[in-house]
Design a protein around this motif. Structure first.
Motif, PDB file in Angstrom:
ATOM      1  N   LEU A  60       0.685  -1.366   0.071  1.00 26.59           N
ATOM      2  CA  LEU A  60      -0.063  -0.131   0.031  1.00 26.59           C
ATOM      3  C   LEU A  60       0.826   1.226  -0.093  1.00 26.59           C
ATOM      4  O   LEU A  60       0.332   2.155  -0.551  1.00 26.59           O
ATOM      5  CB  LEU A  60      -0.903  -0.106   1.156  1.00 26.59           C
ATOM      6  CG  LEU A  60      -1.997  -1.175   1.145  1.00 26.59           C
ATOM      7  CD1 LEU A  60      -2.807  -0.961   2.339  1.00 26.59           C
ATOM      8  CD2 LEU A  60      -3.087  -0.803  -0.007  1.00 26.59           C
ATOM      9  N   THR A  61       2.059   1.200   0.761  1.00 27.29           N
ATOM     10  CA  THR A  61       2.802   2.485   0.852  1.00 27.29           C
ATOM     11  C   THR A  61       3.804   2.447  -0.314  1.00 27.29           C
ATOM     12  O   THR A  61       4.014   3.648  -0.776  1.00 27.29           O
ATOM     13  CB  THR A  61       3.365   2.426   2.238  1.00 27.29           C
ATOM     14  OG1 THR A  61       4.310   1.380   2.300  1.00 27.29           O
ATOM     15  CG2 THR A  61       2.386   2.551   3.431  1.00 27.29           C
ATOM     16  N   ARG A  62       4.155   1.390  -0.821  1.00 27.49           N
ATOM     17  CA  ARG A  62       5.414   1.654  -1.840  1.00 27.49           C
ATOM     18  C   ARG A  62       5.081   1.382  -3.300  1.00 27.49           C
ATOM     19  O   ARG A  62       5.612   1.565  -4.254  1.00 27.49           O
ATOM     20  CB  ARG A  62       6.396   0.628  -1.567  1.00 27.49           C
ATOM     21  CG  ARG A  62       7.281   0.868  -0.085  1.00 27.49           C
ATOM     22  CD  ARG A  62       8.263  -0.402   0.225  1.00 27.49           C
ATOM     23  NE  ARG A  62       9.245  -0.176  -0.470  1.00 27.49           N
ATOM     24  CZ  ARG A  62      10.353   0.362  -0.637  1.00 27.49           C
ATOM     25  NH1 ARG A  62      10.311   1.482   0.408  1.00 27.49           N
ATOM     26  NH2 ARG A  62      11.368   0.287  -1.493  1.00 27.49           N
ATOM     27  N   SER A  63       3.823   0.794  -3.320  1.00 28.18           N
ATOM     28  CA  SER A  63       3.367   0.263  -4.609  1.00 28.18           C
ATOM     29  C   SER A  63       1.991   1.096  -5.026  1.00 28.18           C
ATOM     30  O   SER A  63       1.576   1.212  -6.228  1.00 28.18           O
ATOM     31  CB  SER A  63       3.258  -1.243  -5.028  1.00 28.18           C
ATOM     32  OG  SER A  63       2.744  -1.356  -6.268  1.00 28.18           O
ATOM     33  N   GLY A  85      -4.826   2.968  -6.602  1.00 32.58           N
ATOM     34  CA  GLY A  85      -3.779   3.807  -6.727  1.00 32.58           C
ATOM     35  C   GLY A  85      -4.105   5.200  -5.836  1.00 32.58           C
ATOM     36  O   GLY A  85      -3.186   5.906  -6.065  1.00 32.58           O
ATOM     37  N   SER A  86      -4.934   5.102  -5.096  1.00 31.26           N
ATOM     38  CA  SER A  86      -4.989   6.170  -3.944  1.00 31.26           C
ATOM     39  C   SER A  86      -6.005   5.645  -2.861  1.00 31.26           C
ATOM     40  O   SER A  86      -6.271   4.489  -2.716  1.00 31.26           O
ATOM     41  CB  SER A  86      -5.833   7.329  -4.522  1.00 31.26           C
ATOM     42  OG  SER A  86      -7.185   6.940  -4.655  1.00 31.26           O
ATOM     43  N   THR A 115       9.254  -5.299  -5.779  1.00 34.13           N
ATOM     44  CA  THR A 115       8.959  -4.589  -7.106  1.00 34.13           C
ATOM     45  C   THR A 115       7.356  -4.654  -7.233  1.00 34.13           C
ATOM     46  O   THR A 115       6.731  -5.421  -6.472  1.00 34.13           O
ATOM     47  CB  THR A 115       9.512  -5.289  -8.282  1.00 34.13           C
ATOM     48  OG1 THR A 115       9.187  -6.553  -8.242  1.00 34.13           O
ATOM     49  CG2 THR A 115      11.056  -5.368  -8.122  1.00 34.13           C
ATOM     50  N   ARG A 116       6.859  -3.911  -8.185  1.00 26.17           N
ATOM     51  CA  ARG A 116       5.289  -3.911  -8.274  1.00 26.17           C
ATOM     52  C   ARG A 116       4.858  -5.229  -8.983  1.00 26.17           C
ATOM     53  O   ARG A 116       3.767  -5.967  -8.189  1.00 26.17           O
ATOM     54  CB  ARG A 116       5.021  -2.751  -9.063  1.00 26.17           C
ATOM     55  CG  ARG A 116       3.469  -2.762  -9.303  1.00 26.17           C
ATOM     56  CD  ARG A 116       2.752  -1.674  -9.841  1.00 26.17           C
ATOM     57  NE  ARG A 116       1.437  -1.937 -10.115  1.00 26.17           N
ATOM     58  CZ  ARG A 116       0.390  -1.380  -9.280  1.00 26.17           C
ATOM     59  NH1 ARG A 116       0.771  -1.310  -8.160  1.00 26.17           N
ATOM     60  NH2 ARG A 116      -0.783  -1.555  -9.583  1.00 26.17           N
ATOM     61  N   ALA A 117       5.677  -5.910  -9.566  1.00 27.95           N
ATOM     62  CA  ALA A 117       5.472  -7.324 -10.172  1.00 27.95           C
ATOM     63  C   ALA A 117       5.403  -8.052  -9.007  1.00 27.95           C
ATOM     64  O   ALA A 117       4.597  -8.996  -8.778  1.00 27.95           O
ATOM     65  CB  ALA A 117       6.251  -7.756 -11.253  1.00 27.95           C
TER      66      ALA A 117
END
Length: 410
Positions: A33-36, A93-94, A159-161
């Motif tokens: 939630l905080t990094r991606s 995304g928010s 990573t997001r992936a």
């Protein structure tokens, strides 16, 4: 741990698969939630608190839905909804899009939790329900630990992936658990009551008194998960690696001894005595933690280990007592809503725990630990009287060989 047969086998396998996915999410959710996903730390805390409140408020109504609509169907539907919601987290995304996804997920989670209790009540004989919950709790700890270990790979990649792989893995486990549980025999629907309130659990004052006491006892989970690590790191001279050792010890003891600790809690009075033992053990654990703050080196470690072992013993008794009382005080046509109402106490206790335990134990120090321990002991000591009050106001007899009728409220 030998794999059981019959309906319990399906419950065990589904729980193991589902909690494996839960472990993936629990270990990675904050960083995802905080990094991606773009949330700040403050937004993450607020959003998770909001969803926890929604889950708590929805617990009893969703339990009523499980009673009236069929517990197995609601359980399976809840898991499928959670799979869809989990997959949808990839679009977040928010903070607002997170809430748009997470609030319906919280309602679905409340539904499947209450329905699972009703499924156990319908699929398992009354004298085996607490044993079943104990067995499933042991399996839950295995699944979450394995999932958290697997999540470590994704966290290391950062990573997001990798985060999306963990999310979709969790979604798949929800679908797999739903498929397994759909093979259970349907639990008969409860007929609509001719008159009176629908949510009788929320008008059952003796039962709500039990829920309140159980919620107070439930704050001990926050004590172990939040206050103790901070206490070790900032108020003792113990090495910080001891935190991980104590967590591993707790998980191992739960896996090995939860079923054994549940013996004698199949009926409410025996379960209430277990709650009293839990309160006293929590007081002893808090006293040991308090002493560790003024000890040195090896003595500090010995006190913390002794406190953690005493603490996990209390945890085993407390969990078993809650199952025995919540099943034993529920009328046979309202297990879903009574399990939902029972969950409110634990959810509220765990929600308030971080603030309460850090303020008292970490902030105040030794005296704060003693105050917490005394509160636990008093809550446990009051449980037999509250359960006795509840049983006196019920015209039905609890137990495996007795039918039940509608409970009276006090």
């Amino acid at each position: 741990m030998r794999l059981p047969t019959g309906p319990l086998r399906l419950l065990v396998l589904a729980t193991l698969v589902n909690t494996l996915g839960n472990g993936l999410w629990m270990a990675s959710s904050a960083l995802f939630l905080t990094r991606s996903a773009g949330l700040s730390i403050g937004q993450t805390g607020v959003a998770l608190t909001v969803t926890a409140l929604v889950c708590m408020v929805a617990s009893a109504p969703m339990g009523y839905l499980a009673d009236r609509g069929g517990a197995r169907g609601v359980l399976v539907a809840g898991l499928i909804a959670l799979a869809a919601g989990t997959a949808a987290l990839a679009l977040v995304g928010s903070v607002w899009t997170f809430l748009l996804v997470a609030v319906p997920m919280a309602i679905a989670d409340a539904a499947q939790r209450a329905a699972k209790g009703a499924v156990i009540a319908g699929a398992v004989p009354a004298d085996k329900r607490v044993h079943t919950r104990a067995y499933l709790r042991s399996v839950t700890n295995v699944g979450i630990a394995a999932g958290a270990a697997l999540a470590g790979v994704g966290l290391a990649l950062d990573t997001r992936a990798a985060y999306l792989a963990l999310i979709f893995g969790n979604a798949i486990t929800y679908l797999a658990a739903a498929a397994m549980l759909s093979r259970l025999a349907p639990v008969p629907r409860s007929p609509k009551r001719a008159d009176g309130p629908r949510l009788i659990a929320l008008r059952d004052r003796p039962f709500l008194a039990f829920v309140a006491l159980d919620g107070l006892l439930s704050t001990h989970f926050g004590l172990f998960e939040v206050a103790l690590p901070l206490w070790i790191a900032h108020r003792t001279d113990a090495p910080r690696w001891l935190i991980a050792v104590l967590f591993l010890t707790n998980t191992t003891v739960v896996v090995l001894f939860q079923v054994r600790a549940a013996r004698g809690t199949d009926e409410p009075r025996g379960a209430a005595r277990a709650a009293r033992r839990a309160g006293l053990a929590l007081f002893a654990a808090c006293a040991l933690y308090a002493l560790s703050g003024s000890a040195h080196h090896g003595v500090t470690i010995a006190l913390l280990v002794a406190g953690a072992l005493t603490h996990v013993g209390a945890e085993l008794w407390h969990s078993a007592s809650g199952w025995g009382i919540s099943f034993g005080l529920a009328p046979p046509d309202a297990h879903g809503q009574y399990q939902g109402a029972y969950a409110i106490g634990m959810q509220l206790g765990q929600m308030l725990a971080p603030f309460v335990v850090t303020t008292l134990a970490v902030g105040w120090g030794g005296p704060g630990w003693i105050v917490l321990g005394a509160a636990f002991a008093l809550a446990g000591a009051a449980m037999p009287a509250v359960v006795g009050w509840a049983l006196r106001h019920r015209p039905f007899v609890t137990g495996p060989d007795h039918a039940a009728t509608e409970p009276a409220t006090a």
